[in-house]
Design a protein around this motif. Structure first.
Motif, PDB file in Angstrom:
ATOM      1  N   ASP A  96       0.875  -1.206  -0.013  1.00 11.08           N
ATOM      2  CA  ASP A  96      -0.052   0.084  -0.084  1.00 11.08           C
ATOM      3  C   ASP A  96       0.894   1.086   0.139  1.00 11.08           C
ATOM      4  OD1 ASP A  96      -1.903  -2.052   0.116  1.00 11.08           O
ATOM      5  OD2 ASP A  96      -2.419  -1.584   2.388  1.00 11.08           O
TER       6      ASP A  96
ATOM      7  N   ASP B 115       0.599   4.403   0.157  1.00 14.08           N
ATOM      8  CA  ASP B 115       0.213   5.757   0.858  1.00 14.08           C
ATOM      9  C   ASP B 115       1.089   6.395   1.716  1.00 14.08           C
ATOM     10  OD1 ASP B 115      -1.101   4.403   3.668  1.00 14.08           O
ATOM     11  OD2 ASP B 115      -1.942   3.744   1.899  1.00 14.08           O
TER      12      ASP B 115
ATOM     13  N   HIS C 249      -7.091   1.814  -3.698  1.00 18.93           N
ATOM     14  CA  HIS C 249      -6.962   1.813  -2.122  1.00 18.93           C
ATOM     15  C   HIS C 249      -7.953   3.021  -1.641  1.00 18.93           C
ATOM     16  CE1 HIS C 249      -5.280   0.789   1.485  1.00 18.93           C
ATOM     17  NE2 HIS C 249      -4.376   1.725   1.620  1.00 18.93           N
TER      18      HIS C 249
ATOM     19  N   HIS D 228      -8.171   7.288   1.512  1.00 23.23           N
ATOM     20  CA  HIS D 228      -8.292   6.172   2.778  1.00 23.23           C
ATOM     21  C   HIS D 228      -9.533   6.028   3.762  1.00 23.23           C
ATOM     22  CE1 HIS D 228      -5.239   3.864   5.113  1.00 23.23           C
ATOM     23  NE2 HIS D 228      -4.504   3.486   4.316  1.00 23.23           N
TER      24      HIS D 228
HETATM   25 ZN   LIG Z   1      -3.043   2.391   3.313  1.00 27.83          ZN
END
Ligand SMILES: [Zn+2]
Length: 316
Positions: free
Chosen positions: A29, A31, A99, A103
């Motif tokens: 992921d 981020d 994703h 978030h």
């Molecule tokens: Zn994430």
């Protein structure tokens, strides 16, 4: 062959390719994790150092002939953002999926928000990358996935996803984290009654391991987040001051032991790592090559992506 494991979901069969007894789906992921942010906000406007780290992970995978799977949040794809690193990830043959936009948890009560988050991110994937997302990674992870949330499941389905990866069971502490080595046996893919298929995160994430299990100095962690989170690390950074000394070795050992468990039991293992957490805790990029080497050493173990894995799931 299917078996009912609950009132609203059914275990699905994963048929690994011929000659394969263990497949490791390597997902990241991308981020900028809120847990490291001074303001606690998670976003996808990836800082240059993390873009470089992502491409370095791709270099490592390619050295082994493997591909990685990245999950990107939509707010990092707006017109003002540089997405050349993501285009490069795709051009180099790795997988990329969404994703959410900001978030938001897939288990949110705000169904209109969830719908907007998924549809806007789909638009941005098309506009900025000419790419369609078909697998969804849920931010944060939820103990029961989307069980008991059929309306949320339908919004996910209506936005074009048949596969979701959002269940995460492990609230491990330093004393009990080794119990999670057998997680892949207990957290195999299943179908919700709506037909949406869940591929749970099956082992500790890198963030849980280093920032919770191996966190021996919470005040130091919090001070670092407040002052240095979402900023490049100094050149002489070798280890986060809040983790136990042996944390990186323990992380590599943990993952190799999960791999051994999956190998012994003939399982698919869905791994969820984060480039930002590895940048902080594994600045020399040691964990990925260790795991890829483990697979390379075995004729019947492979590294894969979630897009590969969904092809092996029998229709529910
Ligand atoms: Zn994430």
């Amino acid at each position: 062959m299917t078996s009912t494991i609950g009132s609203d979901h059914t275990l699905v069969t994963v048929n690994l390719p011929d000659g394969v007894r263990c497949a490791i789906a390597m997902t990241y992921d991308t981020d900028m994790a809120g847990g490291y942010a001074p303001d606690g906000v998670c976003h996808g406007r990836t800082m240059p150092a993390i873009k470089e780290y992502i491409l370095r992970l791709c270099d490592t995978a390619e050295d082994f002939g493997d591909r990685l799977h990245f999950f990107q949040i939509g707010n990092g794809l707006e017109a003002t953002e540089d997405v050349s690193y993501l285009q490069e990830v795709l051009d180099r043959g790795h997988d990329l999926d969404q994703h959410t936009y900001s978030h938001v948890g897939l288990n949110t009560e705000d169904l209109a928000l969830l719908d907007r988050e998924l549809s806007r991110t789909n638009e941005l994937f098309a506009e900025r990358l000419g790419h369609e997302s078909i697998v969804l990674r849920g931010p944060g992870g939820y103990e029961n996935g989307l069980r008991g949330k059929p309306a949320n499941q339908r919004i996910v389905l209506d936005n074009g996803f048949r596969w979701v990866s959002c269940e995460f069971n492990f609230r491990a502490t330093a004393d009990d984290y080794e119990q999670t080595i057998s997680g892949p046996a207990e957290n195999q893919p299943y179908a919700y009654d709506t037909g949406l298929v869940e591929l749970p995160i099956m082992s500790l994430t890198v963030r849980t391991f280093f920032d919770t299990v191996m966190n021996v100095d919470r005040p130091a962690y919090e001070a670092w987040c407040a002052e240095s989170g979402h900023r490049p690390l100094p050149d002489d950074w070798s280890k986060a001051p809040w983790t136990a000394d042996e944390a990186l070795d323990a992380w590599i050992d943990y993952n190799l032991r999960v791999a051994d468990f999956c190998y012994e039991n003939g399982l698919l293992w869905v791994v969820c790592w984060h480039p930002y957490s590895h940048y902080v805790h594994d600045p020399g990029n040691e964990a990925l090559p260790a795991l890829l080497q483990w697979a390379a050493d075995r004729d019947d173990a492979i590294i894969c992506t979630l897009r590969d894995a969904v092809e092996w799931i029998e229709e529910p």
